[in-house]
Motif scaffolding. Structure first.
Motif, PDB file in Angstrom:
ATOM      1  N   SER A  98      33.770  42.399  54.497  1.00 17.77           N
ATOM      2  CA  SER A  98      32.558  42.270  53.687  1.00 17.77           C
ATOM      3  C   SER A  98      32.712  41.111  52.713  1.00 17.77           C
ATOM      4  O   SER A  98      33.805  40.808  52.238  1.00 17.77           O
ATOM      5  CB  SER A  98      32.277  43.571  52.929  1.00 17.77           C
ATOM      6  OG  SER A  98      33.347  43.881  52.072  1.00 17.77           O
ATOM      7  N   ILE A  99      31.596  40.459  52.431  1.00 18.15           N
ATOM      8  CA  ILE A  99      31.569  39.344  51.483  1.00 18.15           C
ATOM      9  C   ILE A  99      30.631  39.747  50.357  1.00 18.15           C
ATOM     10  O   ILE A  99      29.475  40.084  50.588  1.00 18.15           O
ATOM     11  CB  ILE A  99      31.066  38.061  52.159  1.00 18.15           C
ATOM     12  CG1 ILE A  99      31.981  37.695  53.328  1.00 18.15           C
ATOM     13  CG2 ILE A  99      30.996  36.929  51.151  1.00 18.15           C
ATOM     14  CD1 ILE A  99      31.476  36.544  54.150  1.00 18.15           C
ATOM     15  N   LYS A 154      30.292  39.813  45.592  1.00 20.11           N
ATOM     16  CA  LYS A 154      30.525  39.077  44.344  1.00 20.11           C
ATOM     17  C   LYS A 154      32.011  38.824  44.100  1.00 20.11           C
ATOM     18  O   LYS A 154      32.382  37.832  43.509  1.00 20.11           O
ATOM     19  CB  LYS A 154      29.959  39.864  43.163  1.00 20.11           C
ATOM     20  CG  LYS A 154      28.455  39.919  43.136  1.00 20.11           C
ATOM     21  CD  LYS A 154      27.963  40.555  41.868  1.00 20.11           C
ATOM     22  CE  LYS A 154      27.972  42.061  42.062  1.00 20.11           C
ATOM     23  NZ  LYS A 154      27.405  42.793  40.920  1.00 20.11           N
ATOM     24  N   ASP A 155      32.840  39.756  44.577  1.00 20.75           N
ATOM     25  CA  ASP A 155      34.287  39.643  44.362  1.00 20.75           C
ATOM     26  C   ASP A 155      34.973  38.809  45.432  1.00 20.75           C
ATOM     27  O   ASP A 155      36.201  38.703  45.439  1.00 20.75           O
ATOM     28  CB  ASP A 155      34.911  41.043  44.331  1.00 20.75           C
ATOM     29  CG  ASP A 155      34.339  41.891  43.210  1.00 20.75           C
ATOM     30  OD1 ASP A 155      33.957  41.322  42.168  1.00 20.75           O
ATOM     31  OD2 ASP A 155      34.271  43.116  43.383  1.00 20.75           O
ATOM     32  N   GLY A 156      34.217  38.234  46.335  1.00 21.16           N
ATOM     33  CA  GLY A 156      34.796  37.408  47.385  1.00 21.16           C
ATOM     34  C   GLY A 156      34.903  38.167  48.692  1.00 21.16           C
ATOM     35  O   GLY A 156      34.207  39.153  48.927  1.00 21.16           O
ATOM     36  N   LEU A 157      35.784  37.726  49.540  1.00 21.68           N
ATOM     37  CA  LEU A 157      35.989  38.295  50.855  1.00 21.68           C
ATOM     38  C   LEU A 157      36.895  39.506  50.759  1.00 21.68           C
ATOM     39  O   LEU A 157      37.962  39.445  50.151  1.00 21.68           O
ATOM     40  CB  LEU A 157      36.614  37.245  51.788  1.00 21.68           C
ATOM     41  CG  LEU A 157      36.886  37.659  53.215  1.00 21.68           C
ATOM     42  CD1 LEU A 157      35.582  37.906  53.948  1.00 21.68           C
ATOM     43  CD2 LEU A 157      37.688  36.589  53.923  1.00 21.68           C
ATOM     44  N   GLN A 158      36.483  40.635  51.371  1.00 17.30           N
ATOM     45  CA  GLN A 158      37.300  41.844  51.385  1.00 17.30           C
ATOM     46  C   GLN A 158      37.497  42.290  52.822  1.00 17.30           C
ATOM     47  O   GLN A 158      36.563  42.317  53.602  1.00 17.30           O
ATOM     48  CB  GLN A 158      36.629  42.968  50.606  1.00 17.30           C
ATOM     49  CG  GLN A 158      36.493  42.701  49.135  1.00 17.30           C
ATOM     50  CD  GLN A 158      35.833  43.863  48.426  1.00 17.30           C
ATOM     51  OE1 GLN A 158      35.294  44.768  49.064  1.00 17.30           O
ATOM     52  NE2 GLN A 158      35.847  43.831  47.102  1.00 17.30           N
TER      53      GLN A 158
END
Length: 50
Positions: free
Chosen positions: A39-40, A42-46
């Motif tokens: 998932s992409i 606000k916190d970046g790529l996870q």
């Protein structure tokens, strides 16, 4: 009389089979897939492993 009983039995069997197929389809739709979730946000790529 026998024909109407057979027709009623056939309709009940079709109804039960339809309900079973619908239930199974809903189960498969809600089931979480196995594997990796990417998932992409606000916190970046996870990347999460399931």
């Amino acid at each position: 009389m026998l024909a109407s009983r057979n027709l009623l039995l056939a309709l009940v069997v079709l109804l039960v089979a339809g309900l079973a197929a619908t239930g199974y389809a809903l189960y498969q739709e809600k089931k979480q897939p196995d594997g990796v979730q990417i998932s992409i946000g606000k916190d970046g790529l996870q990347i999460k492993e399931k």
